[in-house]
Motif scaffolding. Structure first.
Motif, PDB file in Angstrom:
ATOM      1  N   THR A   1      -6.630  -5.051  -7.059  1.00  0.00           N
ATOM      2  CA  THR A   1      -5.560  -4.757  -8.025  1.00  0.00           C
ATOM      3  C   THR A   1      -5.180  -5.956  -8.885  1.00  0.00           C
ATOM      4  O   THR A   1      -4.517  -5.790  -9.901  1.00  0.00           O
ATOM      5  N   GLY A   2      -5.558  -7.167  -8.446  1.00  0.00           N
ATOM      6  CA  GLY A   2      -5.145  -8.369  -9.163  1.00  0.00           C
ATOM      7  C   GLY A   2      -3.709  -8.760  -8.888  1.00  0.00           C
ATOM      8  O   GLY A   2      -3.150  -9.630  -9.558  1.00  0.00           O
ATOM      9  N   VAL A   3      -3.092  -8.133  -7.904  1.00  0.00           N
ATOM     10  CA  VAL A   3      -1.706  -8.423  -7.536  1.00  0.00           C
ATOM     11  C   VAL A   3      -1.711  -9.341  -6.322  1.00  0.00           C
ATOM     12  O   VAL A   3      -2.353  -9.029  -5.322  1.00  0.00           O
ATOM     13  N   PRO A   4      -1.023 -10.485  -6.401  1.00  0.00           N
ATOM     14  CA  PRO A   4      -1.015 -11.410  -5.266  1.00  0.00           C
ATOM     15  C   PRO A   4      -0.476 -10.762  -3.988  1.00  0.00           C
ATOM     16  O   PRO A   4       0.378  -9.868  -4.040  1.00  0.00           O
ATOM     17  N   THR A   5      -0.983 -11.230  -2.866  1.00  0.00           N
ATOM     18  CA  THR A   5      -0.543 -10.677  -1.576  1.00  0.00           C
ATOM     19  C   THR A   5       0.967 -10.819  -1.397  1.00  0.00           C
ATOM     20  O   THR A   5       1.600  -9.945  -0.804  1.00  0.00           O
ATOM     21  N   ARG A   6       1.515 -11.879  -1.900  1.00  0.00           N
ATOM     22  CA  ARG A   6       2.967 -12.083  -1.795  1.00  0.00           C
ATOM     23  C   ARG A   6       3.726 -10.939  -2.468  1.00  0.00           C
ATOM     24  O   ARG A   6       4.728 -10.446  -1.951  1.00  0.00           O
ATOM     25  N   MET A   7       3.225 -10.496  -3.642  1.00  0.00           N
ATOM     26  CA  MET A   7       3.859  -9.387  -4.346  1.00  0.00           C
ATOM     27  C   MET A   7       3.668  -8.079  -3.589  1.00  0.00           C
ATOM     28  O   MET A   7       4.566  -7.238  -3.556  1.00  0.00           O
ATOM     29  N   LEU A   8       2.512  -7.900  -2.968  1.00  0.00           N
ATOM     30  CA  LEU A   8       2.279  -6.685  -2.194  1.00  0.00           C
ATOM     31  C   LEU A   8       3.248  -6.606  -1.024  1.00  0.00           C
ATOM     32  O   LEU A   8       3.784  -5.536  -0.720  1.00  0.00           O
ATOM     33  N   ARG A   9       3.519  -7.746  -0.392  1.00  0.00           N
ATOM     34  CA  ARG A   9       4.505  -7.769   0.693  1.00  0.00           C
ATOM     35  C   ARG A   9       5.896  -7.441   0.160  1.00  0.00           C
ATOM     36  O   ARG A   9       6.681  -6.746   0.810  1.00  0.00           O
ATOM     37  N   TYR A  10       6.190  -7.947  -1.031  1.00  0.00           N
ATOM     38  CA  TYR A  10       7.475  -7.659  -1.665  1.00  0.00           C
ATOM     39  C   TYR A  10       7.604  -6.157  -1.946  1.00  0.00           C
ATOM     40  O   TYR A  10       8.652  -5.563  -1.702  1.00  0.00           O
ATOM     41  N   TYR A  11       6.532  -5.537  -2.437  1.00  0.00           N
ATOM     42  CA  TYR A  11       6.571  -4.097  -2.683  1.00  0.00           C
ATOM     43  C   TYR A  11       6.851  -3.339  -1.385  1.00  0.00           C
ATOM     44  O   TYR A  11       7.568  -2.345  -1.385  1.00  0.00           O
TER      45      TYR A  11
ATOM     46  N   ARG B   1      -1.652  -5.452   8.179  1.00  0.00           N
ATOM     47  CA  ARG B   1      -1.397  -4.309   7.307  1.00  0.00           C
ATOM     48  C   ARG B   1      -2.733  -3.635   6.983  1.00  0.00           C
ATOM     49  O   ARG B   1      -3.701  -4.297   6.638  1.00  0.00           O
ATOM     50  N   VAL B   2      -2.724  -2.317   6.996  1.00  0.00           N
ATOM     51  CA  VAL B   2      -3.907  -1.543   6.638  1.00  0.00           C
ATOM     52  C   VAL B   2      -3.471  -0.528   5.576  1.00  0.00           C
ATOM     53  O   VAL B   2      -2.583   0.286   5.811  1.00  0.00           O
ATOM     54  N   TYR B   3      -4.103  -0.628   4.402  1.00  0.00           N
ATOM     55  CA  TYR B   3      -3.768   0.241   3.279  1.00  0.00           C
ATOM     56  C   TYR B   3      -4.795   1.341   3.140  1.00  0.00           C
ATOM     57  O   TYR B   3      -5.991   1.104   3.277  1.00  0.00           O
ATOM     58  N   GLY B   4      -4.341   2.524   2.817  1.00  0.00           N
ATOM     59  CA  GLY B   4      -5.215   3.661   2.610  1.00  0.00           C
ATOM     60  C   GLY B   4      -5.873   3.618   1.234  1.00  0.00           C
ATOM     61  O   GLY B   4      -5.561   2.761   0.404  1.00  0.00           O
ATOM     62  N   PRO B   5      -6.759   4.575   0.975  1.00  0.00           N
ATOM     63  CA  PRO B   5      -7.504   4.582  -0.286  1.00  0.00           C
ATOM     64  C   PRO B   5      -6.628   4.779  -1.526  1.00  0.00           C
ATOM     65  O   PRO B   5      -6.998   4.381  -2.622  1.00  0.00           O
ATOM     66  N   THR B   6      -5.444   5.365  -1.387  1.00  0.00           N
ATOM     67  CA  THR B   6      -4.579   5.592  -2.550  1.00  0.00           C
ATOM     68  C   THR B   6      -3.736   4.367  -2.897  1.00  0.00           C
ATOM     69  O   THR B   6      -3.061   4.357  -3.929  1.00  0.00           O
ATOM     70  N   ALA B   7      -3.776   3.340  -2.081  1.00  0.00           N
ATOM     71  CA  ALA B   7      -2.936   2.161  -2.312  1.00  0.00           C
ATOM     72  C   ALA B   7      -3.242   1.479  -3.635  1.00  0.00           C
ATOM     73  O   ALA B   7      -2.339   0.975  -4.303  1.00  0.00           O
ATOM     74  N   VAL B   8      -4.513   1.467  -4.034  1.00  0.00           N
ATOM     75  CA  VAL B   8      -4.884   0.840  -5.317  1.00  0.00           C
ATOM     76  C   VAL B   8      -4.156   1.543  -6.452  1.00  0.00           C
ATOM     77  O   VAL B   8      -3.559   0.905  -7.317  1.00  0.00           O
TER      78      VAL B   8
ATOM     79  N   MET C   1      -8.076  -0.660   4.077  1.00  0.00           N
ATOM     80  CA  MET C   1      -8.365  -2.000   3.592  1.00  0.00           C
ATOM     81  C   MET C   1      -7.191  -2.905   3.961  1.00  0.00           C
ATOM     82  O   MET C   1      -6.059  -2.441   4.060  1.00  0.00           O
ATOM     83  N   LYS C   2      -7.482  -4.183   4.108  1.00  0.00           N
ATOM     84  CA  LYS C   2      -6.447  -5.170   4.417  1.00  0.00           C
ATOM     85  C   LYS C   2      -5.797  -5.657   3.126  1.00  0.00           C
ATOM     86  O   LYS C   2      -6.276  -5.391   2.025  1.00  0.00           O
ATOM     87  N   ILE C   3      -4.724  -6.398   3.281  1.00  0.00           N
ATOM     88  CA  ILE C   3      -3.941  -6.835   2.133  1.00  0.00           C
ATOM     89  C   ILE C   3      -4.741  -7.700   1.161  1.00  0.00           C
ATOM     90  O   ILE C   3      -4.576  -7.591  -0.051  1.00  0.00           O
ATOM     91  N   GLY C   4      -5.633  -8.533   1.668  1.00  0.00           N
ATOM     92  CA  GLY C   4      -6.448  -9.377   0.797  1.00  0.00           C
ATOM     93  C   GLY C   4      -7.357  -8.555  -0.095  1.00  0.00           C
ATOM     94  O   GLY C   4      -7.528  -8.857  -1.275  1.00  0.00           O
ATOM     95  N   GLU C   5      -7.937  -7.509   0.462  1.00  0.00           N
ATOM     96  CA  GLU C   5      -8.812  -6.625  -0.320  1.00  0.00           C
ATOM     97  C   GLU C   5      -8.002  -5.875  -1.373  1.00  0.00           C
ATOM     98  O   GLU C   5      -8.427  -5.739  -2.514  1.00  0.00           O
TER      99      GLU C   5
END
Length: 124
Positions: free
Chosen positions: A10-20, A36-43, A1-5
């Protein structure tokens, strides 16, 4: 999944995901176009990160214990994770949290005392 998905799920803004990612907490792969492509465990990983941050842990501590966490509801560290250095970090963090709790309790008590004094003054 992409960062927007991931953000939507998760309800976490994309900006925070980049920070993580910058803090070495998330490790997405990159597609050919650089997305960015996140795997199924990213949630689950993001849920754990949020829970640990909300509990007051620093990203440094979270980075050290994330490899030992399996599910969002199981925030139990494997015994191999508890090195003397991590033990000292966690004990220091627990003490810092305890100090915050005590400060918050003092502030709460002061607010209640202030409200009681104002209510008493208004009754006179």
């Amino acid at each position: 999944m992409k960062i927007g998905e991931l953000s939507r799920r998760t309800g976490v803004p994309t900006r925070m995901l980049r920070y993580y990612e910058e803090q070495d907490l998330l490790h997405p792969e990159r597609s050919d176009n650089g997305y960015r492509v996140y795997g199924p465990t990213a949630v689950y990983q993001v849920q754990q990160i949020r829970g640990l941050l909300d509990s007051g842990l620093t990203t440094e501590i979270i980075r050290r214990i994330m490899p030992f966490l399996d599910k969002p509801d199981d925030i139990l560290m494997h015994p191999r994770c508890l090195t003397p250095e991590v033990d000292a970090l966690l004990r220091g963090e627990a003490e810092r949290i305890q100090q915050r709790i005590e400060c918050l309790a003092r502030n709460r008590d002061a607010i209640y005392a202030y409200l009681a004094a104002i209510q008493d003054a208004g009754r006179r």
